[in-house]
Design a protein around this motif. Sequence first.
Motif, short mmCIF file in Angstrom:
data_model
loop_
_atom_site.label_atom_id
_atom_site.label_comp_id
_atom_site.label_asym_id
_atom_site.label_seq_id
_atom_site.Cartn_x
_atom_site.Cartn_y
_atom_site.Cartn_z
N VAL A 19 1.14 7.83 9.22
CA VAL A 19 1.36 6.75 8.27
C VAL A 19 0.58 7.00 6.98
O VAL A 19 1.09 6.78 5.87
N VAL A 20 -0.66 7.45 7.10
CA VAL A 20 -1.46 7.75 5.91
C VAL A 20 -0.78 8.83 5.08
O VAL A 20 -0.72 8.74 3.84
N ARG A 21 -0.27 9.85 5.75
CA ARG A 21 0.44 10.91 5.04
C ARG A 21 1.63 10.35 4.26
O ARG A 21 1.82 10.64 3.07
N ASP A 22 2.45 9.52 4.94
CA ASP A 22 3.63 8.97 4.27
C ASP A 22 3.24 7.96 3.19
O ASP A 22 3.91 7.84 2.16
N ALA A 23 2.17 7.21 3.43
CA ALA A 23 1.70 6.27 2.42
C ALA A 23 1.20 7.01 1.17
O ALA A 23 1.40 6.54 0.04
N SER A 24 0.57 8.16 1.38
CA SER A 24 0.13 8.96 0.24
C SER A 24 1.32 9.39 -0.61
O SER A 24 1.27 9.39 -1.83
N ARG A 25 2.40 9.76 0.06
CA ARG A 25 3.60 10.15 -0.66
C ARG A 25 4.18 8.97 -1.43
O ARG A 25 4.64 9.12 -2.56
N ALA A 26 4.16 7.78 -0.80
CA ALA A 26 4.68 6.60 -1.49
C ALA A 26 3.86 6.30 -2.75
O ALA A 26 4.42 5.95 -3.80
N VAL A 27 2.55 6.45 -2.66
CA VAL A 27 1.69 6.24 -3.83
C VAL A 27 2.00 7.28 -4.90
O VAL A 27 2.06 6.97 -6.10
N ALA A 28 2.19 8.52 -4.48
CA ALA A 28 2.51 9.57 -5.44
C ALA A 28 3.82 9.29 -6.16
O ALA A 28 4.01 9.69 -7.31
N GLU A 29 4.71 8.58 -5.49
CA GLU A 29 6.01 8.24 -6.09
C GLU A 29 5.97 6.94 -6.87
O GLU A 29 7.01 6.47 -7.35
N GLY A 30 4.78 6.33 -6.98
CA GLY A 30 4.64 5.17 -7.85
C GLY A 30 4.33 3.85 -7.21
O GLY A 30 4.25 2.84 -7.91
N ALA A 31 4.16 3.80 -5.90
CA ALA A 31 3.84 2.53 -5.24
C ALA A 31 2.48 2.01 -5.73
O ALA A 31 1.53 2.77 -5.87
N ALA A 32 2.41 0.69 -5.97
CA ALA A 32 1.17 0.08 -6.43
C ALA A 32 0.16 -0.08 -5.32
O ALA A 32 -1.05 -0.21 -5.56
N GLY A 33 0.64 -0.10 -4.08
CA GLY A 33 -0.23 -0.28 -2.94
C GLY A 33 0.56 -0.15 -1.66
O GLY A 33 1.79 0.03 -1.68
N VAL A 34 -0.14 -0.25 -0.54
CA VAL A 34 0.46 -0.06 0.77
C VAL A 34 0.09 -1.23 1.67
O VAL A 34 -1.05 -1.70 1.65
N VAL A 35 1.07 -1.69 2.45
CA VAL A 35 0.82 -2.69 3.49
C VAL A 35 1.30 -2.12 4.82
O VAL A 35 2.40 -1.56 4.90
N VAL A 36 0.48 -2.25 5.86
CA VAL A 36 0.85 -1.86 7.21
C VAL A 36 0.74 -3.08 8.11
O VAL A 36 -0.29 -3.76 8.11
#
Length: 398
Positions: free
Chosen positions: A95-112
């Motif tokens: 999940v951390v790996r995929d969340a890092s990718r989401a951030v790299a693509e412009g996500a302002a933050g992550v919720v799990v």
Amino acid sequence: MAVALFTLGGTIAMAGVGRAGQDVGRGGGDDGGPGRGQDVGRGEGGGGGPVVARLTGADLTAAVPGLTELGTPLEIRDAHAVPSASLTTSHMLAVVRDASRAVAEGAAGVVVTQGTDTLEETAYLVDLVWPHEEPFVLTGAMRNPTLAGPDGPANLLAAVLVAEAAEARGLGALVVFNDEIHAARWARKTHSTSTAAFASPNAGPIGHVIEGGVRVLARPPRHEPLPVAPALPSGGPAGADGSDASGGPVGSEASDGFVAADASDASGGSVAAGASEAPRVALYTAALDDDGALLDGLADTHAGLVVAGFGVGHVPAPLAPVLGALAERIPVVLASRCGSGSVLRATYGAVGSEVDLQRRGLIDAGLLDPYKARILLRLLLADGADRSAVAAAFARHG
């Protein structure tokens, strides 16, 4: 900007009633694929019957009053449908790996969203490796959606508010429950059923969600994220002692074992392949009349040990030489079983006291509780840390 939402099952995603032990469900399964179910669970709040069916991320967000009105785009990813007692280090690192990718693509933050049984441990694991300024927020529920007054919708709304808030940037992993914001470093689950189950006994919440606004009252200092640890496995079920067993792939990349903890690698990083067996770290709680017989042979099967001692870091006198002998072979970390407060270093000198145990080679966990100490020790050993490096890391983090 969008917020990336990853769902991992748990009470917040349970609904419907079935027979105890039945393996049923709708939506994604424990591998995120369609048509897989999950084991029955009642959820922490009890109720009229065991809840079984997994709600998808779309189901969860549709049930949150006021979420649409925020105007925040949500990128929903149904990652796993796993009771949190069965989550593994590998699940969370994927999940951390995929969340890092989401951030790299412009996500302002992550919720799990996940179950609460292990949330204090998974949150600390994430906090140790998360390299980004964007908040990584974990939440869940204590009362499932079939009960009167489920807390999941309110917690999810608050989590999204925190994940997109500029005030939360740079705080690492956060636990958001009951409109309170807790630093993962301090968060504990302190009650088995209460909707106010999460607290930070040593520090208190670092912020609150008030009338739709995020108020951050304290900004704890953060440490550099821990480096890549290729020895950790990419997937598989949890072993009987809570450690991950080697097994099949998590997500879509069977060779991934750990997310790169380097902020310059915004994609989540290249991860070492061909991982060796993950280090096993035991957790042992000292008890009245304890002679340590259960620890016999542990150094042959485990790479490290965390001891949950009495009070400020004490054990029965007969246990002290047993721990000293183990500390000659593997790192042994001394924490307190109390749930809050620190292990001391120089106050008591009797056999089995903190001074005596440190002389025998045990490492002081400071303010880290035993569960978090085990997470930290396992990551350090996976990266090849020796005893001196482990001691230095606990001096920083504890």
